[in-house]
Design a protein around this motif. Structure first.
Motif, mmCIF file in Angstrom:
data_model
loop_
_atom_site.group_PDB
_atom_site.id
_atom_site.type_symbol
_atom_site.label_atom_id
_atom_site.label_comp_id
_atom_site.label_asym_id
_atom_site.label_seq_id
_atom_site.Cartn_x
_atom_site.Cartn_y
_atom_site.Cartn_z
ATOM 1 N N ILE A 39 30.144 0.703 4.490
ATOM 2 C CA ILE A 39 28.805 0.164 4.695
ATOM 3 C C ILE A 39 28.603 -1.107 3.871
ATOM 4 O O ILE A 39 27.847 -1.992 4.252
ATOM 5 N N LEU A 40 29.318 -1.229 2.756
ATOM 6 C CA LEU A 40 29.265 -2.464 1.975
ATOM 7 C C LEU A 40 29.902 -3.612 2.760
ATOM 8 O O LEU A 40 29.423 -4.750 2.701
ATOM 9 N N ALA A 41 30.941 -3.314 3.523
ATOM 10 C CA ALA A 41 31.562 -4.336 4.372
ATOM 11 C C ALA A 41 30.587 -4.782 5.471
ATOM 12 O O ALA A 41 30.496 -5.977 5.775
ATOM 13 N N ILE A 42 29.847 -3.834 6.029
ATOM 14 C CA ILE A 42 28.829 -4.184 7.034
ATOM 15 C C ILE A 42 27.768 -5.072 6.403
ATOM 16 O O ILE A 42 27.324 -6.060 6.998
ATOM 17 N N SER A 43 27.376 -4.740 5.184
ATOM 18 C CA SER A 43 26.389 -5.543 4.464
ATOM 19 C C SER A 43 26.908 -6.963 4.241
ATOM 20 O O SER A 43 26.163 -7.930 4.363
ATOM 21 N N PHE A 44 28.193 -7.081 3.932
ATOM 22 C CA PHE A 44 28.801 -8.399 3.732
ATOM 23 C C PHE A 44 28.762 -9.213 5.028
ATOM 24 O O PHE A 44 28.445 -10.411 5.011
ATOM 25 N N LEU A 45 29.058 -8.563 6.147
ATOM 26 C CA LEU A 45 29.018 -9.259 7.437
ATOM 27 C C LEU A 45 27.587 -9.685 7.791
ATOM 28 O O LEU A 45 27.377 -10.778 8.333
ATOM 29 N N LEU A 46 26.617 -8.840 7.465
ATOM 30 C CA LEU A 46 25.223 -9.210 7.708
ATOM 31 C C LEU A 46 24.809 -10.392 6.836
ATOM 32 O O LEU A 46 24.036 -11.242 7.267
ATOM 33 N N MET A 47 25.331 -10.444 5.619
ATOM 34 C CA MET A 47 25.041 -11.576 4.739
ATOM 35 C C MET A 47 25.604 -12.870 5.340
ATOM 36 O O MET A 47 24.936 -13.903 5.346
#
Length: 152
Positions: A39-47
């Motif tokens: 989910i941190l990787a998803i957050s990075f992509l959203l950033m």
């Protein structure tokens, strides 16, 4: 005096608290956050999406301005239609960027709370593993206070 968790306690002090031999590192933080990595990787992509939207918007508005000053377009109706197209595109990109930024912030907030909860659970387990003499030397209110304040 060493404790079971590897920390030491200074004797002779009324407010004796454990002294840790090393400061926490960023690697320990990532170890605590390891279950949250997908989910941190998803957050990075959203950033990335949010920041890309912020960087692309001026380019889209520049296209609308180019149409505004383009002398080859004689029909004002056609000019306004093209300007409206580019401005609507800019608005959509901005809204998508805002939503991506909001989702990123929410996800990172949840991840942070989960990591803090995991850290508190680990600290609580270590407190429960201490010998009875440890609780004679340290007040329960002090331990509860440290449990809350040291993990935030």
């Amino acid at each position: 005096t060493p404790t079971k968790d590897g920390s030491s306690i200074k004797k002779g002090h009324a407010d004796a608290v454990p002294e840790h031999s090393s400061k926490p590192s960023i690697l320990e933080l990532f170890r605590l956050a390891k279950p949250e990595m997908p989910i941190l990787a998803i957050s990075f992509l959203l950033m990335i999406a949010s920041e890309a939207a912020n960087m692309v918007t001026p380019l889209v508005v520049a296209n609308a301005y180019d149409i505004l000053v383009d002398p080859s377009i004689a029909d004002d109706g056609e000019r306004m239609a093209q300007i409206n197209y580019w401005m609507m595109f800019a608005i959509i990109i901005t809204i998508v960027g805002i939503i991506a930024g909001f989702m990123r912030g929410t996800i990172q907030g949840v991840i942070g709370e989960r990591v803090v909860a995991r850290l508190r659970c680990q600290l609580y387990k270590q407190i429960l593993k201490q010998e009875i003499a440890f609780f004679d030397e340290h007040k329960s209110g002090e331990l509860v206070s440290r449990l809350g304040s040291d993990t935030t």
